[in-house]
Design a protein around this motif. Structure first.
Motif, PDB file in Angstrom:
ATOM      1  N   PHE A  32       0.808  -1.205   0.000  1.00 52.34           N
ATOM      2  CA  PHE A  32       0.000   0.000   0.000  1.00 52.34           C
ATOM      3  C   PHE A  32       0.847   1.263   0.000  1.00 52.34           C
ATOM      4  N   GLY A  33       2.112   1.144   0.333  1.00 54.06           N
ATOM      5  CA  GLY A  33       2.993   2.310   0.320  1.00 54.06           C
ATOM      6  C   GLY A  33       3.180   2.839  -1.095  1.00 54.06           C
ATOM      7  N   LYS A  34       3.182   1.955  -2.107  1.00 54.27           N
ATOM      8  CA  LYS A  34       3.312   2.376  -3.489  1.00 54.27           C
ATOM      9  C   LYS A  34       2.116   3.210  -3.918  1.00 54.27           C
ATOM     10  N   ASP A  35       0.922   2.835  -3.399  1.00 53.22           N
ATOM     11  CA  ASP A  35      -0.281   3.547  -3.790  1.00 53.22           C
ATOM     12  C   ASP A  35      -0.289   4.966  -3.264  1.00 53.22           C
ATOM     13  N   SER A  36       0.508   5.233  -2.220  1.00 50.99           N
ATOM     14  CA  SER A  36       0.494   6.575  -1.651  1.00 50.99           C
ATOM     15  C   SER A  36       1.330   7.545  -2.476  1.00 50.99           C
ATOM     16  N   GLU A  37       2.147   7.038  -3.430  1.00 53.16           N
ATOM     17  CA  GLU A  37       2.914   7.935  -4.277  1.00 53.16           C
ATOM     18  C   GLU A  37       1.948   8.716  -5.159  1.00 53.16           C
ATOM     19  N   PRO A  38       2.216   9.988  -5.392  1.00 51.80           N
ATOM     20  CA  PRO A  38       1.276  10.801  -6.173  1.00 51.80           C
ATOM     21  C   PRO A  38       1.262  10.367  -7.632  1.00 51.80           C
ATOM     22  N   LEU A  39       0.063  10.332  -8.192  1.00 48.27           N
ATOM     23  CA  LEU A  39      -0.092   9.997  -9.602  1.00 48.27           C
ATOM     24  C   LEU A  39       0.224  11.218 -10.450  1.00 48.27           C
ATOM     25  N   LEU A  82       0.634   3.664 -19.712  1.00 51.29           N
ATOM     26  CA  LEU A  82       1.714   4.306 -18.966  1.00 51.29           C
ATOM     27  C   LEU A  82       1.557   4.030 -17.486  1.00 51.29           C
ATOM     28  N   ASP A  83       2.685   3.889 -16.796  1.00 51.88           N
ATOM     29  CA  ASP A  83       2.675   3.811 -15.341  1.00 51.88           C
ATOM     30  C   ASP A  83       2.154   5.142 -14.813  1.00 51.88           C
ATOM     31  N   GLY A  84       1.153   5.097 -13.950  1.00 53.12           N
ATOM     32  CA  GLY A  84       0.511   6.308 -13.459  1.00 53.12           C
ATOM     33  C   GLY A  84       1.389   7.157 -12.569  1.00 53.12           C
ATOM     34  N   VAL A  85       2.454   6.581 -12.010  1.00 53.53           N
ATOM     35  CA  VAL A  85       3.332   7.331 -11.105  1.00 53.53           C
ATOM     36  C   VAL A  85       4.560   7.847 -11.846  1.00 53.53           C
ATOM     37  N   THR A  86       5.216   6.976 -12.634  1.00 56.30           N
ATOM     38  CA  THR A  86       6.489   7.348 -13.272  1.00 56.30           C
ATOM     39  C   THR A  86       6.312   7.876 -14.693  1.00 56.30           C
ATOM     40  N   GLY A  87       5.202   7.528 -15.345  1.00 58.21           N
ATOM     41  CA  GLY A  87       5.023   7.919 -16.741  1.00 58.21           C
ATOM     42  C   GLY A  87       5.720   6.986 -17.707  1.00 58.21           C
ATOM     43  N   GLU A  88       6.337   5.921 -17.194  1.00 55.82           N
ATOM     44  CA  GLU A  88       7.016   4.957 -18.063  1.00 55.82           C
ATOM     45  C   GLU A  88       5.991   4.262 -18.945  1.00 55.82           C
TER      46      GLU A  88
END
Length: 200
Positions: A32-39, A82-88
């Motif tokens: 769940f820590g990954k989900d807390s990163e801003p999109l 695309l990855d919602g956090v990194t844009g990859e």
């Protein structure tokens, strides 16, 4: 003696309980820590697409933490994930070829046109004018390189552009991953994976 054994068993149970709670807390934090990163915002996601590919983003939707974009280019319409956090960019799929005729590979050389002047043709194909190789064509090319049975096909993108990864099981029990350029159809690499275990 009995009391000593009971104390050891209680201490063991307490230690095991604490260890289990720590493992659960660590797993929950990791998941769940990954989900807390801003999109990324939609504008940032669109810029991530346009920084990789020239064209126009017609639609962009957020689905399960990833952006799905439709991109119109000179070669055709593509769907990118695309990855919602990194844009990859995680995947790219051709939805429709461009309306203009593209240079298609032929199985045999065309005969010279009769009647003197050759019809008007576009100049020699450039990477931008070539059409994307279909998944079926990529599989066919990979099986020509490494005969066997198709296992799986994935797509990917790197600095050189889009490609297919075709997994093939060979008759001798090995597995090969053939990387096929999604524009030219050229075999970029063949990687042999060792079997997990040898049956005797």
């Amino acid at each position: 003696m009995n009391r000593n054994q009971v104390n050891k068993r209680m201490i063991f149970n307490v230690v095991m309980g604490i260890a289990a709670l720590l493992l659960l807390a660590l797993a929950a934090f990791w998941m769940f820590g990954k989900d807390s990163e801003p999109l990324l915002s939609q504008d940032q996601a669109e810029q991530a697409v346009l920084s990789e590919y020239a064209g126009k983003v017609d639609s962009l939707k957020l689905q399960a933490g990833a952006y799905v974009a439709e991109l119109q280019t000179e070669q055709g319409r593509y769907e990118l994930k695309l990855d919602g956090v990194t844009g990859e960019i995680l995947s790219i799929v051709l939805l429709k070829h461009a309306d203009e005729p593209a240079v298609q590979p032929t199985s045999a050389a065309s005969p010279a046109p009769s009647g003197g002047a050759a019809p008007t043709r576009s100049p020699a194909p450039t990477p931008a004018a070539q059409s994307l190789v279909s998944e079926e064509e990529a599989v066919r090319l990979a099986l020509l390189e490494v005969p066997g049975e198709l296992d799986d096909v994935d797509t990917g993108i790197d600095a050189a552009g889009a490609f297919y990864l075709v997994e093939i099981h060979t008759s001798d029990g090995r597995e090969a991953v053939v990387q096929v350029n999604a524009i030219s159809g050229k075999i970029m690499s063949v990687t042999w994976e060792e079997p997990d275990g040898e049956d005797s």
